[in-house]
Design an enzyme around this catalytic site. Sequence first.
Site, PDB file in Angstrom:
ATOM      1  N   HIS A 468      49.268  26.130 -10.292  1.00 33.28           N
ATOM      2  CA  HIS A 468      47.797  26.675  -9.981  1.00 33.28           C
ATOM      3  C   HIS A 468      47.184  25.838  -9.137  1.00 33.28           C
ATOM      4  O   HIS A 468      46.573  26.119  -8.076  1.00 33.28           O
ATOM      5  CB  HIS A 468      47.289  26.932 -11.452  1.00 33.28           C
ATOM      6  CG  HIS A 468      45.956  27.502 -11.254  1.00 33.28           C
ATOM      7  ND1 HIS A 468      45.576  28.962 -11.280  1.00 33.28           N
ATOM      8  CD2 HIS A 468      44.531  27.041 -10.824  1.00 33.28           C
ATOM      9  CE1 HIS A 468      44.045  29.165 -11.144  1.00 33.28           C
ATOM     10  NE2 HIS A 468      43.551  27.999 -10.884  1.00 33.28           N
ATOM     11  N   GLU A 469      46.882  24.526  -9.420  1.00 31.10           N
ATOM     12  CA  GLU A 469      46.084  23.585  -8.796  1.00 31.10           C
ATOM     13  C   GLU A 469      46.731  23.497  -7.400  1.00 31.10           C
ATOM     14  O   GLU A 469      45.970  23.309  -6.198  1.00 31.10           O
ATOM     15  CB  GLU A 469      45.883  22.224  -9.384  1.00 31.10           C
ATOM     16  CG  GLU A 469      45.002  22.356 -10.750  1.00 31.10           C
ATOM     17  CD  GLU A 469      43.672  23.348 -10.704  1.00 31.10           C
ATOM     18  OE1 GLU A 469      43.210  23.169  -9.634  1.00 31.10           O
ATOM     19  OE2 GLU A 469      43.496  23.882 -11.753  1.00 31.10           O
TER      20      GLU A 469
HETATM   21 ZN    ZN Z   1      41.901  27.980 -10.221  1.00 29.00          ZN
END
Ligand code: ZN
Length: 682
Positions: A468-469
């Site tokens: 995600h990051e």
């Molecule tokens: Zn996010």
Amino acid sequence: MSNPLLQEFNTPYGTAPFEQIKNEHYQPAFEQAIKKAKEEIDEITNNSEAPTFENTIKALDFSGHTLSRISSIFFNLNSAETNDEMQKIAQEVSPILTAFSNDVSLNEELFKRVKAIYEQRDSLDLTIEEQTLLEKKYKGFSRNGANLNNDKKEELRKIDTELSKLSLTFGENVLAETQNYELHISNEKDLSGLPEGAIEDAAQTAKDKNKEGWVFTLDFPSYIPFLTYADNRSLRKEMAIAAGKKGFQDNKNNNEKIVLRIVELRCKRAQLLGYKSHAHFVLEERMAESADKVTNFLENMLQKAKPKALEQYNQLKDFARKKDGIEDFQKWDGAYYSEKLKQELFDFDEEILKPYFQLENVINGSFEIAKRLYGLHFKEVNNIEKYHKDVKTYEVTDEKGNFIAVYYADFHPRPGKRNGAWKTGYKSQWILDGENSRPHISIVCNFTKPTASKPSLLTFNEVTTLFHEFGHALHGMLANTTYPSLSGTSVSWDFVELPSQVMENWCFEKEALELFAKHYKTGEIIPIELIQKIKKASNFLEGLQTLRQLSFGLLDMAWHGQSPDSFDSGNVTKSVKEFEKEAFKSTQLYPDVAENCMSTAFSHIFQGGYSAGYYSYKWAEVLDADAFEYFKETGIFNKETATKFKDFVLSQGGTQKPMELYKQFRGHEPKPDALLKRAGLL
Ligand SMILES: [Zn+2]
């Protein structure tokens, strides 16, 4: 001694000179940088030439460069590597920075110039990016009241002052209510069902309060395990009701009047500026663009998801009846029987996944995927200064070896780092005088640490968090815009999670997992049955979850999408609870609890900045599922699809309306079906 923050950064790629910065450098650096930024603004307003895009809009966007670099270094470190002294500096500089940004947004001379250009915009032959920038700068003033006469401006300031006080009080009340409650247990039998860790924490909390036994609180790390695992039903009920009446009790922390006043003032503010409601004001600058679109989106999702949600609710109810003879299924039974049912259906311990996810392998996996999709190469380098020795630094290049970005990654918890995971940056990207100045991007996480005998082995949740990051980071690294304020992740709220969430999808695909999910001892690739279990478990009771999210989104829109004058009958505006019941009518499955109220503790929308924005969570999921569907249709490593995603989304930042960008990538507006399918709801 000279101040390193005020020099040209004489470092590789002009990266932040972390090793030379001392705490005493910040305050004078901020003062100098603000002074410089003010001079740059004065230069724009004092220009005797007629306002042009170049001498006003562009000049404004490139002003304050030193200040933004110092701010990003300071505030990033205040999150990732703070100490008492840094926090004290933050307290001191924050009001100065707010005052400076108010000076700019209330600068009438500056607005006059911006407005003059805005009014000629159709005859200026601007690029799409320039049009977007001009509109953004103009709206930055007009949405703040720059077009109002002095009386109305004064009224707006008064509303803003009252609103900021009210949100603060709202938050303080919720916090006080959270802290005022504790569940003190002295009989060990009442701990039955709870995991060891939760019991230890509760014993520690009791000790901290000089009490015998165990103390549970309404803080999530204490509350959630209790509701999920405690076998004692009446204690679960006590906890759930205590949590549900925050801000709704007959005491000094009651938030009912505050909710009504906030809603009233927000609407008044919006109408003063010429909008129909607060939601209309907020959504103008979002991908969704209108309140109607959001409400239709939520209603449409609800219609499609509700049958499955109802089925899952009944399944859960039946399960509780059969297992424990529960005849009146209640909200304090939800989490508890969900967990029991999950164990029965999946019999799957997350711990068995961890050996397949050694941190180094997962990092390399994310790099390999970025290479296959976008042709990026990551090389770890040691010539870039770090703010902590555990931070990893990489040089990112493209297929031809061109420098793309600097990437910092900071993975493990330590004192002075706040919780959670986030993407940030030390320098954004822009093009000036024909030179493309590349960004410095960073991710910060709190992953399981290695021990003397074991490397860092991630939970599956940590794996998806890293992806995600990393997705946010790619949005920053691949940025390719002219103006810094439109670059990378500077996009609207309901669009910013697309690049991050879409990356998580690769963690569920066999073809991708085979690249990096290898047992840290044997090298064995993760078995396909485990991958299938991960997928199934991730969809478990997704219908109920969806309904819950939709109910919050609809409540938010009910409060903010209309004028309080139009709230149905007279007594509705007087009773927060009645209003809420009405808004929840189509989404509530559990019996209502009379002494509970959601709105009086709904901090997202009454304290934080999520008002008329709660829908964004579901909206972003629809986007990422629909986008990933395209990859699945064409192959998850399909270069052509990836290039489209890079060209129309990742590199474009906020240069165009997000819906336009999305349609260029996908060929049509996002459809909810891919998400409903993925979540097993269709
Ligand atoms: Zn996010």
